[in-house]
Design a protein around this motif. Structure first.
Motif, PDB file in Angstrom:
ATOM      1  N   ALA A   1      -2.971   0.506 -15.235  1.00  0.00           N
ATOM      2  CA  ALA A   1      -3.629  -0.251 -14.169  1.00  0.00           C
ATOM      3  C   ALA A   1      -2.564  -1.066 -13.473  1.00  0.00           C
ATOM      4  O   ALA A   1      -2.031  -2.022 -14.041  1.00  0.00           O
ATOM      5  CB  ALA A   1      -4.723  -1.154 -14.727  1.00  0.00           C
ATOM      6  N   GLY A   2      -2.225  -0.663 -12.254  1.00  0.00           N
ATOM      7  CA  GLY A   2      -1.172  -1.337 -11.511  1.00  0.00           C
ATOM      8  C   GLY A   2      -0.554  -0.397 -10.487  1.00  0.00           C
ATOM      9  O   GLY A   2      -1.097   0.671 -10.183  1.00  0.00           O
ATOM     10  N   ASN A   3       0.590  -0.817  -9.980  1.00  0.00           N
ATOM     11  CA  ASN A   3       1.267  -0.064  -8.911  1.00  0.00           C
ATOM     12  C   ASN A   3       2.648   0.378  -9.354  1.00  0.00           C
ATOM     13  O   ASN A   3       3.299  -0.278 -10.172  1.00  0.00           O
ATOM     14  CB  ASN A   3       1.388  -0.931  -7.654  1.00  0.00           C
ATOM     15  CG  ASN A   3       0.045  -1.458  -7.183  1.00  0.00           C
ATOM     16  OD1 ASN A   3      -0.959  -0.741  -7.220  1.00  0.00           O
ATOM     17  ND2 ASN A   3       0.024  -2.698  -6.724  1.00  0.00           N
ATOM     18  N   ILE A   4       3.099   1.496  -8.755  1.00  0.00           N
ATOM     19  CA  ILE A   4       4.460   2.004  -8.953  1.00  0.00           C
ATOM     20  C   ILE A   4       5.092   2.178  -7.576  1.00  0.00           C
ATOM     21  O   ILE A   4       4.500   2.801  -6.694  1.00  0.00           O
ATOM     22  CB  ILE A   4       4.477   3.351  -9.698  1.00  0.00           C
ATOM     23  CG1 ILE A   4       3.812   3.235 -11.058  1.00  0.00           C
ATOM     24  CG2 ILE A   4       5.908   3.833  -9.863  1.00  0.00           C
ATOM     25  CD1 ILE A   4       3.751   4.565 -11.801  1.00  0.00           C
ATOM     26  N   SER A   5       6.281   1.636  -7.408  1.00  0.00           N
ATOM     27  CA  SER A   5       7.022   1.808  -6.159  1.00  0.00           C
ATOM     28  C   SER A   5       8.472   2.146  -6.488  1.00  0.00           C
ATOM     29  O   SER A   5       9.069   1.549  -7.386  1.00  0.00           O
ATOM     30  CB  SER A   5       6.955   0.544  -5.297  1.00  0.00           C
ATOM     31  OG  SER A   5       7.540  -0.552  -5.964  1.00  0.00           O
ATOM     32  N   VAL A   6       9.021   3.135  -5.736  1.00  0.00           N
ATOM     33  CA  VAL A   6      10.395   3.597  -5.930  1.00  0.00           C
ATOM     34  C   VAL A   6      11.115   3.496  -4.593  1.00  0.00           C
ATOM     35  O   VAL A   6      10.629   4.020  -3.572  1.00  0.00           O
ATOM     36  CB  VAL A   6      10.446   5.035  -6.464  1.00  0.00           C
ATOM     37  CG1 VAL A   6      11.889   5.475  -6.654  1.00  0.00           C
ATOM     38  CG2 VAL A   6       9.670   5.155  -7.769  1.00  0.00           C
ATOM     39  N   HIS A   7      12.261   2.816  -4.604  1.00  0.00           N
ATOM     40  CA  HIS A   7      13.073   2.653  -3.395  1.00  0.00           C
ATOM     41  C   HIS A   7      14.331   3.513  -3.550  1.00  0.00           C
ATOM     42  O   HIS A   7      15.108   3.322  -4.498  1.00  0.00           O
ATOM     43  CB  HIS A   7      13.443   1.183  -3.195  1.00  0.00           C
ATOM     44  CG  HIS A   7      12.245   0.287  -3.036  1.00  0.00           C
ATOM     45  ND1 HIS A   7      11.726  -0.048  -1.812  1.00  0.00           N
ATOM     46  CD2 HIS A   7      11.457  -0.320  -3.972  1.00  0.00           C
ATOM     47  CE1 HIS A   7      10.679  -0.851  -1.980  1.00  0.00           C
ATOM     48  NE2 HIS A   7      10.487  -1.016  -3.283  1.00  0.00           N
ATOM     49  N   LEU A   8      14.544   4.445  -2.608  1.00  0.00           N
ATOM     50  CA  LEU A   8      15.591   5.459  -2.728  1.00  0.00           C
ATOM     51  C   LEU A   8      16.784   5.131  -1.829  1.00  0.00           C
ATOM     52  O   LEU A   8      16.642   4.493  -0.788  1.00  0.00           O
ATOM     53  CB  LEU A   8      15.035   6.823  -2.333  1.00  0.00           C
ATOM     54  CG  LEU A   8      13.839   7.323  -3.151  1.00  0.00           C
ATOM     55  CD1 LEU A   8      13.303   8.608  -2.534  1.00  0.00           C
ATOM     56  CD2 LEU A   8      14.243   7.554  -4.599  1.00  0.00           C
ATOM     57  N   PRO A   9      17.969   5.624  -2.203  1.00  0.00           N
ATOM     58  CA  PRO A   9      19.131   5.529  -1.309  1.00  0.00           C
ATOM     59  C   PRO A   9      18.975   6.499  -0.138  1.00  0.00           C
ATOM     60  O   PRO A   9      18.163   7.432  -0.185  1.00  0.00           O
ATOM     61  CB  PRO A   9      20.302   5.893  -2.220  1.00  0.00           C
ATOM     62  CG  PRO A   9      19.710   6.718  -3.311  1.00  0.00           C
ATOM     63  CD  PRO A   9      18.322   6.196  -3.517  1.00  0.00           C
ATOM     64  N   PRO A  10      19.756   6.353   0.923  1.00  0.00           N
ATOM     65  CA  PRO A  10      19.520   7.161   2.142  1.00  0.00           C
ATOM     66  C   PRO A  10      19.919   8.629   2.038  1.00  0.00           C
ATOM     67  O   PRO A  10      19.392   9.467   2.770  1.00  0.00           O
ATOM     68  CB  PRO A  10      20.349   6.434   3.205  1.00  0.00           C
ATOM     69  CG  PRO A  10      21.401   5.696   2.446  1.00  0.00           C
ATOM     70  CD  PRO A  10      20.789   5.321   1.135  1.00  0.00           C
ATOM     71  N   ASN A  11      20.841   9.009   1.129  1.00  0.00           N
ATOM     72  CA  ASN A  11      21.411  10.350   1.203  1.00  0.00           C
ATOM     73  C   ASN A  11      21.028  11.284   0.065  1.00  0.00           C
ATOM     74  O   ASN A  11      21.281  12.487   0.152  1.00  0.00           O
ATOM     75  CB  ASN A  11      22.943  10.262   1.253  1.00  0.00           C
ATOM     76  CG  ASN A  11      23.429   9.553   2.500  1.00  0.00           C
ATOM     77  OD1 ASN A  11      22.834   9.701   3.587  1.00  0.00           O
ATOM     78  ND2 ASN A  11      24.507   8.788   2.371  1.00  0.00           N
TER      79      ASN A  11
END
Length: 405
Positions: free
Chosen positions: A336-346
């Motif tokens: 119960a909750g959220n997952i967020s992934v921040h990726l590099p540009p290349n």
């Protein structure tokens, strides 16, 4: 207004609490006098109150926030809180208020407020003991009462002196306390036949048995301590609630012999319901409660999977460099909750996102509802080539996001 003979409602209890809230003593307090004020107001040992504040500190630091609020809101005996103290407490409340954004902190605040509410509801009629007044001195008490020489009566070759009692300036004869003469053959001393009148006044009622504060408060403190340790060490909820329920059961059993502990039933019923609900969950898939932010320094520090039963997971991978020709696999799972992934540009990314109930944003592929999923492949700003990242993300109830920074 509550009817006579019935317990007041929630609104009446809160209003009465604020009107008769504890007063911080000018002496005897360890820090701000909050624990001493609560103990004096409700007739309990301040040490137990201090233990309760320490216990709630295990819940995301909620005990510190509750103590600061008590220091700020409870009046001080004989004076008002200084302006500098109010400003300092207000500044300290700003960082401490962030505990409400965390699940353990919110639980601690609720438990602390509920404990204070139940304490006032059950023991709010306790009156703080007044300071003992000094007995009047001999100089102010007036003339001392005592036997003095009184009138005399003659008879049978003897003369007796009757004692009198002096009260202020009035003398009264007390024949009922006189002793008959040692020799009275004819019984001519009439006062020798005087007997005391029977006392028709009802006997004094037996003192009421004091309420057993210790059983309820000690059991409540140990229960909160057990729940706090279970939360702090991320134990499965069924074990945590079962331990707390067991402590309450021992307290109620002891209260049956000591004539106390009835208030524990109010907490035992909802805790039993929670224990039954948590028992339906598989204990081998419990991964704790709380938020998790991951910022690995390199790809070697990236784990295969990140999991939480309740909370949010944030993977900040935007500063990582992925080796040429190498494929890195990782994922996340939250109940119960959220997952967020921040990726590099290349980096080349192949992502799979799913949620049993919630929203999915998988590199621009958006879905919402029950049982939603999406898959996406993105080559990055430099096109195909270089390292590759494979993501497998799932949320039971919540949102899943994969974003390219």
């Amino acid at each position: 207004m509550s009817r006579p003979g019935t317990k007041p409602g929630v609104e009446d209890t809160l209003r009465d609490f604020w009107a008769s809230r504890p007063v911080r003593p000018s002496r005897g307090g360890k820090l701000g006098g909050v624990s001493a004020a609560i103990g004096h107001r409700y007739g309990i040992d301040p040490v137990l109150v201090r233990v309760a504040f320490v216990v709630t500190t295990f819940y995301g630091g909620a005990g510190i926030l509750l103590y600061l609020l008590g220091w700020l809101l409870l009046p001080k005996e004989g004076s008002s809180t200084s302006t500098s103290t109010i400003v300092l407490l207000a500044l300290l409340l700003i960082p401490c208020s962030y505990v409400v954004s965390d699940v353990p902190g919110l639980v601690g605040l609720v438990l602390g407020g509920l404990a204070l509410y139940l304490l006032h509801r059950n023991y709010g009629d306790h009156e703080p003991a007044e300071s003992a007044t000094e007995p009047p001195s001999e100089s102010s008490a007036g003339p001392t009462a005592g036997p003095t020489a009184g009138p005399t009566v003659e008879g049978a070759n003897n003369t007796w002196v009757y004692p009198t009692v002096r009260s202020g300036s009035t003398e009264t004869t007390e024949p009922d306390r006189q002793e008959p003469p040692s020799w009275d053959p004819l019984g001519t001393a009439s006062f020798a036949w005087d007997l005391p009148e029977p006392d028709d006044s009802p006997p004094d009622p037996a003192p009421s048995r004091p309420r057993r504060h210790s059983v309820t408060l000690v059991t409540l403190a140990v229960t909160l301590l057990a729940l706090g340790f279970g939360t702090a060490f991320s134990l499965p909820p069924v074990i945590t609630t079962a331990t707390g329920l067991g402590v309450l059961g021992i307290g109620m059993l002891a209260g049956a012999f000591l004539r106390g502990g009835r208030g524990l039933i109010v907490l035992a019923v909802p805790m039993a319901v929670l224990a039954l609900a948590f028992n339906a969950l598989p204990t081998d898939t419990w991964y704790g409660v709380g938020d998790q932010q991951v910022r690995p320094a390199d790809v070697a520090g990236l784990r295969d999977s990140y999991r939480k039963s309740v909370g949010n997971i944030e993977l900040h991978l935007d500063d990582l460099r992925f080796p040429e020709g190498r494929t890195i696999t990782t994922g996340g799972d939250v109940g119960a909750g959220n997952i967020s992934v921040h990726l590099p540009p290349n980096v080349d990314v192949r992502a799979k996102c799913s949620a049993d109930m919630g929203n999915v944003n998988c590199l621009g592929q958006e879905r919402q509802g029950d049982g939603v999923s999406a898959a996406a492949f993105d080559e990055g700003a430099d096109g195909r080539g270089g390292g590759q990242l494979v993501l497998d993300l799932h949320a039971g109830t919540g949102n899943v996001e994969v974003l390219r920074d």
